[in-house]
Design an enzyme around this catalytic site. Structure first.
Site, PDB file in Angstrom:
ATOM      1  N   SER A  82      49.574  21.179  29.547  1.00 32.57           N
ATOM      2  CA  SER A  82      50.752  21.652  28.814  1.00 32.57           C
ATOM      3  C   SER A  82      52.005  21.686  29.678  1.00 32.57           C
ATOM      4  O   SER A  82      53.110  21.607  29.162  1.00 32.57           O
ATOM      5  CB  SER A  82      50.486  23.046  28.243  1.00 32.57           C
ATOM      6  OG  SER A  82      49.422  22.970  27.327  1.00 32.57           O
ATOM      7  N   HIS A 262      40.349  25.130  22.743  1.00 32.52           N
ATOM      8  CA  HIS A 262      39.553  25.340  23.964  1.00 32.52           C
ATOM      9  C   HIS A 262      38.295  26.154  23.654  1.00 32.52           C
ATOM     10  O   HIS A 262      37.239  25.906  24.229  1.00 32.52           O
ATOM     11  CB  HIS A 262      40.372  26.089  25.023  1.00 32.52           C
ATOM     12  CG  HIS A 262      41.363  25.233  25.749  1.00 32.52           C
ATOM     13  ND1 HIS A 262      40.989  24.228  26.598  1.00 32.52           N
ATOM     14  CD2 HIS A 262      42.716  25.223  25.755  1.00 32.52           C
ATOM     15  CE1 HIS A 262      42.069  23.638  27.106  1.00 32.52           C
ATOM     16  NE2 HIS A 262      43.139  24.225  26.601  1.00 32.52           N
ATOM     17  N   ASP A 300      52.217  18.943  22.565  1.00 29.52           N
ATOM     18  CA  ASP A 300      52.120  18.382  23.913  1.00 29.52           C
ATOM     19  C   ASP A 300      50.911  17.465  24.047  1.00 29.52           C
ATOM     20  O   ASP A 300      50.912  16.506  24.795  1.00 29.52           O
ATOM     21  CB  ASP A 300      52.097  19.503  24.957  1.00 29.52           C
ATOM     22  CG  ASP A 300      51.177  20.661  24.573  1.00 29.52           C
ATOM     23  OD1 ASP A 300      50.498  20.599  23.528  1.00 29.52           O
ATOM     24  OD2 ASP A 300      51.137  21.644  25.340  1.00 29.52           O
TER      25      ASP A 300
HETATM   26 ZN    ZN Z   1      45.232  23.744  26.669  1.00 30.27          ZN
HETATM   27 MG    MG Z   2      51.523  26.244  25.661  1.00 31.20          MG
END
Ligand code: ZN
Ligand code: MG
Length: 373
Positions: A82, A262, A300
């Site tokens: 990120s 995640h 991202d």
């Molecule tokens: Zn991440």
């Molecule tokens: Mg972030």
């Protein structure tokens, strides 16, 4: 609308005697557009699509007229993190994973927030992570490693950010070096609130910070309220009520779409996505009324190798079958993936966000929109 047309429409509204219409139609501000950049951290195409199936209404993002694809690799890795991902947007450079506002050779690069603040723009940064986390930090700080969050916290104070909201209290008030930065906020002209997202008697010469959690904000599936859409609306109110003639740049991050990925937790992910879409709605409503605001939504990177797949069901006498009308969450990874991510754009200059391009082009496309190129 050019300046003459602006004057003309203003005069027409004056003489038409239709005060209701005059009230609704806010005169469009001449000059460069405001920019609201909304980043869904970890928001790939399936994350985005989940809002089509799990919300109680059509997602706000279907209102975007222009769509593109962003290629997300960093200078060091096929799969970005990120920090490099956000630095591509904020500084216009491809850099290594972990870099905050620095080029691949670790030289600091001016961020769009710094560049615009120097031209008297108002600026805002909002996230559901700590405000010192990689994505928001990349817009105001310069450190070689994203984990330097205590250093990043100090850089927020000396930055140009006028309105900040997110978590991360411990990096300011419960630091390893045992310094308490509370007095430093006052010295920097920042009114800081660590209790609640409550509107202030906004003053143009003051900056505002809301730090509302020790680390990241509580996840939506564990009870977070409307923090993200409300903070977005509050920043817009601050910009509008203190200096309506100055353009603003604001970054709003749905930070925890990534964390749901995640954790391979579909409920976590989808609820963060729906919350992020509410903030998108606030930005789009404002831009539609304002007429001179560019809204960009992107990510991202993807996270989790997430997919919305059919559910396997046991059908009597036929064994296992796939039910194409029942969705299940599937995860292929506990980390980020290399897939391209969506870019959605609305407002002046939005058409330039169509196509397939590198993530750092988003910075250059924002500048082109500001210059009316
Ligand atoms: Zn991440
Ligand atoms: Mg972030």
């Amino acid at each position: 609308m050019n300046f003459n047309a602006l004057i003309l429409s203003f005069l027409i509204s004056l003489f038409s005697g239709n005060s209701e219409e005059a009230k609704v139609e806010k005169p469009k501000k001449a000059g460069p557009p405001n920019i609201i950049l909304l980043i869904g951290d970890g928001m790939g195409h399936s994350q985005l699509s989940s809002a089509l199936y799990y919300g109680d209404q059509e997602p706000n993002y279907v209102r975007f007229p222009f769509v593109g694809l962003s290629r997300t690799s960093s200078s060091s890795h096929k799969i970005t993190d990120s920090a490099a991902g956000a630095t591509a947007f904020s500084c216009g450079v491809k850099t290594y994973n972990g870099s905050i506002g620095m080029a691949a050779d670790t030289t600091a690069v001016e961020t769009i927030v710094e560049q615009l603040a120097a031209e008297n723009w108002r600026t805002g940064v909002i996230s559901t992570s700590s405000i010192t986390h990689a994505t928001p930090a990349s817009f105001y700080a310069h450190v070689p490693l994203r984990k330097q969050e205590f250093e990043i916290a100090e850089q927020l104070l000396s930055s140009d950010v006028d309105f900040a909201a997110g978590g991360g209290k411990r990096f300011f008030f419960d630091r390893l070096d045992e310094r308490n930065l509370y007095p430093a906020f006052a010295e920097a002209g920042i009114e800081v609130d660590t209790a609640a997202l409550v509107a202030k008697n906004w003053q143009a010469d003051k900056r505002y910070a809301y730090l509302l959690a020790k680390d990241g904000m509580t996840p939506v599936y564990q009870g977070r309220d409307e923090f993200l859409p409300e903070a977005t609306a509050m920043a817009l109110d601050y910009f509008d009520s203190t200096d309506p003639d100055a353009p603003f740049f604001m970054m709003v991050e749905g930070s925890q779409i990534d964390w749901g990925g995640h954790a391979n937790n579909g409920e976590y992910l989808v609820k963060e996505m729906l919350d992020f879409d509410k903030a998108i709605g606030v930005a789009l409503d404002y831009a539609e009324k304002d007429g001179n605001t560019l809204v960009i939504v992107t990510a991202d990177h993807e996270c989790g190798g997430f997919a919305l797949v059919s559910t396997e069901v046991e059908v009597p006498f036929q064994g296992k079958q796939r039910d194409y009308d029942s969705l299940s969450f599937s995860f292929g990874s506990g980390g980020h993936s290399a897939a391209m991510v969506p870019v959605l754009a609305f407002g002046p200059g939005a058409e330039a966000f169509s196509g397939i391009y590198q993530n750092n082009s988003i910075y250059h496309k924002m500048w082109a929109a500001l210059k009316g190129e």
